[in-house]
Design an enzyme around this catalytic site. Structure first.
Site, PDB file in Angstrom:
ATOM      1  N   THR A   1      -7.482   5.601  16.719  1.00  0.00           N
ATOM      2  CA  THR A   1      -7.934   5.937  15.289  1.00  0.00           C
ATOM      3  C   THR A   1      -8.388   7.295  15.496  1.00  0.00           C
ATOM      4  O   THR A   1      -8.098   8.262  14.372  1.00  0.00           O
ATOM      5  CB  THR A   1      -8.964   4.921  15.074  1.00  0.00           C
ATOM      6  OG1 THR A   1      -8.570   3.618  14.922  1.00  0.00           O
ATOM      7  CG2 THR A   1      -9.379   5.517  13.291  1.00  0.00           C
TER       8      THR A   1
ATOM      9  N   GLU B   1       0.757  -1.264  -0.077  1.00  0.00           N
ATOM     10  CA  GLU B   1      -0.083  -0.105  -0.146  1.00  0.00           C
ATOM     11  C   GLU B   1       0.728   1.337   0.037  1.00  0.00           C
ATOM     12  O   GLU B   1       2.092   1.305   0.620  1.00  0.00           O
ATOM     13  CB  GLU B   1      -0.997   0.038   1.195  1.00  0.00           C
ATOM     14  CG  GLU B   1      -1.844   1.190   1.605  1.00  0.00           C
ATOM     15  CD  GLU B   1      -2.679   0.821   2.408  1.00  0.00           C
ATOM     16  OE1 GLU B   1      -3.162   1.988   2.872  1.00  0.00           O
ATOM     17  OE2 GLU B   1      -2.832  -0.251   3.063  1.00  0.00           O
TER      18      GLU B   1
ATOM     19  N   GLU C   1      -3.000  10.702   2.810  1.00  0.00           N
ATOM     20  CA  GLU C   1      -4.223  10.875   3.516  1.00  0.00           C
ATOM     21  C   GLU C   1      -4.109  12.263   4.304  1.00  0.00           C
ATOM     22  O   GLU C   1      -3.221  12.780   4.714  1.00  0.00           O
ATOM     23  CB  GLU C   1      -3.911   9.926   4.696  1.00  0.00           C
ATOM     24  CG  GLU C   1      -4.607   8.582   4.082  1.00  0.00           C
ATOM     25  CD  GLU C   1      -4.320   7.463   5.144  1.00  0.00           C
ATOM     26  OE1 GLU C   1      -5.349   6.611   5.347  1.00  0.00           O
ATOM     27  OE2 GLU C   1      -3.154   7.219   5.715  1.00  0.00           O
TER      28      GLU C   1
ATOM     29  N   TRP D   1     -13.678   9.172   4.778  1.00  0.00           N
ATOM     30  CA  TRP D   1     -14.127   8.365   5.770  1.00  0.00           C
ATOM     31  C   TRP D   1     -13.959   9.010   6.960  1.00  0.00           C
ATOM     32  O   TRP D   1     -13.059   9.972   7.230  1.00  0.00           O
ATOM     33  CB  TRP D   1     -13.816   6.818   5.953  1.00  0.00           C
ATOM     34  CG  TRP D   1     -12.095   6.738   5.983  1.00  0.00           C
ATOM     35  CD1 TRP D   1     -11.274   6.877   4.819  1.00  0.00           C
ATOM     36  CD2 TRP D   1     -11.329   6.538   7.025  1.00  0.00           C
ATOM     37  NE1 TRP D   1     -10.046   6.777   5.235  1.00  0.00           N
ATOM     38  CE2 TRP D   1     -10.060   6.607   6.833  1.00  0.00           C
ATOM     39  CE3 TRP D   1     -11.790   6.301   8.363  1.00  0.00           C
ATOM     40  CZ2 TRP D   1      -9.319   6.161   7.632  1.00  0.00           C
ATOM     41  CZ3 TRP D   1     -10.811   5.714   9.156  1.00  0.00           C
ATOM     42  CH2 TRP D   1      -9.675   5.779   8.893  1.00  0.00           C
TER      43      TRP D   1
END
Length: 371
Positions: free
Chosen positions: A227, A127, A131, A216
């Protein structure tokens, strides 16, 4: 300012699930991991260089909307919007690149805890990421993962920006080869990663990757605290909607072939086999556009045009006859209605005359008798 270094949930499937909304799916997931089985589907290649202009048209069939709804504007392109809890609009390319470039013109979404993501990811969870947090107007993050290894979260780097990523469009580009990955903002290199720097190459992304774009809520209250902290705090959906906008996407595949196949379960770039042939993506992208009505007419043979003209003439005559019939019918109906109205008027006139004569004679005396 102090910036978080935690990057959780990059290789997980679900971010949250509540009775209020369906599960929110992260951009990073795999339906079949080639490290665990040899029965995974092949990876269709892009095998070209192409730009998708979302201000001119919506995503074509080389893309798949995997979650939510994406709307389009001629001014600002594709809109990925979180309007309520549970929203996580995401699109994924149906093609893969084996080495290449990804260039995205994006304006990130606003909102505390809201994450705008540009992701390259393989089926064995290699990956490469951009972000951008909705509540951070001074930095953007680059990151990478190898084989879904989340034992540490020290790979992310926060890059200071001289602009607010949410206010306007900027160019985020990733260049990836088997030897290195380079991240660019508005054409300027901000990071270079050599393969050997990624755990001696073991965690270096090196297998065919597709493109995933989405937004998201990392700050959803049901997410783990780490998170939420990384995302910048809890998301208040009442402050929304929160929209990530993408004007265009350019993808270049450094390899050429029809598809990519994992030759074994090692996940190394050397194990990837390139199947020769023309890729499905090239066939779709090079397909001629649909013909306009005038172009379809010009392609008809003379006899076909005569046939179409004759049919149109017959149809026109039929329509004219039908209109004439309707007019005559309406005219006759009008005459009947007029005659009936005249008779009613004559009858009412006679009754009125009789009434007036009776009144003149005093024929209608008021009675004192009760009802």
């Amino acid at each position: 300012m102090s910036l978080p270094t935690i990057k959780p949930f990059l290789a997980t499937l679900a971010l949250l699930s509540t009775h209020l909304a369906p599960p929110v799916i992260a951009q990073t997931w795999t339906s079949c991991n080639p490290l665990n089985t040899t029965d995974c589907p092949t990876n269709p290649a892009l095998s070209t260089n192409h730009t998708w202009d979302f201000t001119a048209s919506s995503a074509d069939t080389t893309w798949n909307i995997t979650a939510g709804e994406i709307k389009y504007s001629k001014i600002s392109g594709a809109h990925f919007t979180i309007a309520r809890r549970g929203d996580a609009p995401t699109m994924k390319s149906d093609f893969y690149i084996f080495g290449g470039e990804l260039e995205v013109w994006m304006a990130a979404a606003t909102g505390t805890g809201v994450v705008s993501s540009i992701v390259l990811q393989s089926e064995d969870l290699d990956e490469v990421d951009w972000e951008i947090l909705g509540g951070n107007a001074t930095h953007v993050q680059s990151n990478y993962f190898g084989k879904g290894n989340t034992t540490s979260y020290d790979r992310a780097i926060w890059h200071p920006s001289s602009f607010s990523p949410q206010d306007d469009f900027h160019n985020y580009t990733t260049r990836w080869t088997k030897d290195e990955i380079e991240w660019y903002i508005d054409g300027a290199s901000v990071r270079l990663l050599k393969s050997a720097e990624a755990n001696g190459g073991k965690n270096f992304p090196q297998t065919p990757m597709n493109v995933r774009l989405g937004v998201w809520a990392g700050g959803d209250e049901d997410n783990p605290k780490d998170t939420v902290d990384w995302a910048g705090g809890e998301t208040d959906y009442g402050d929304g909607p929160f929209t990530m906008r993408i004007k265009s996407v350019r993808v270049k595949d450094y390899s050429e072939g029809k598809e990519y196949v994992y030759g074994d379960m090692t996940g190394s770039w050397e194990s990837i086999e390139i199947v020769p042939g023309i890729s499905t993506a090239i066939e779709i992208l090079n397909a001629p556009p649909p013909l306009t009505p005038s172009q379809r007419w010009n392609r008809l043979s003379p006899n076909a045009k005569i046939g179409v003209g004759s049919a149109a003439g017959v149809t026109s005559v039929a329509l004219i006859a039908l209109a004439a019939f309707y007019c005559v019918r309406q005219r006759k109906a009008g005459k009947r209605e007029r005659a009936i109205a005249d008779l009613a008027y004559e009858s009412e006139s006679k009754e009125l005359s009789a009434y007036q004569m009776q009144m003149a004679k005093g024929g209608f005396a008021v009675s004192s008798r009760p009802f």
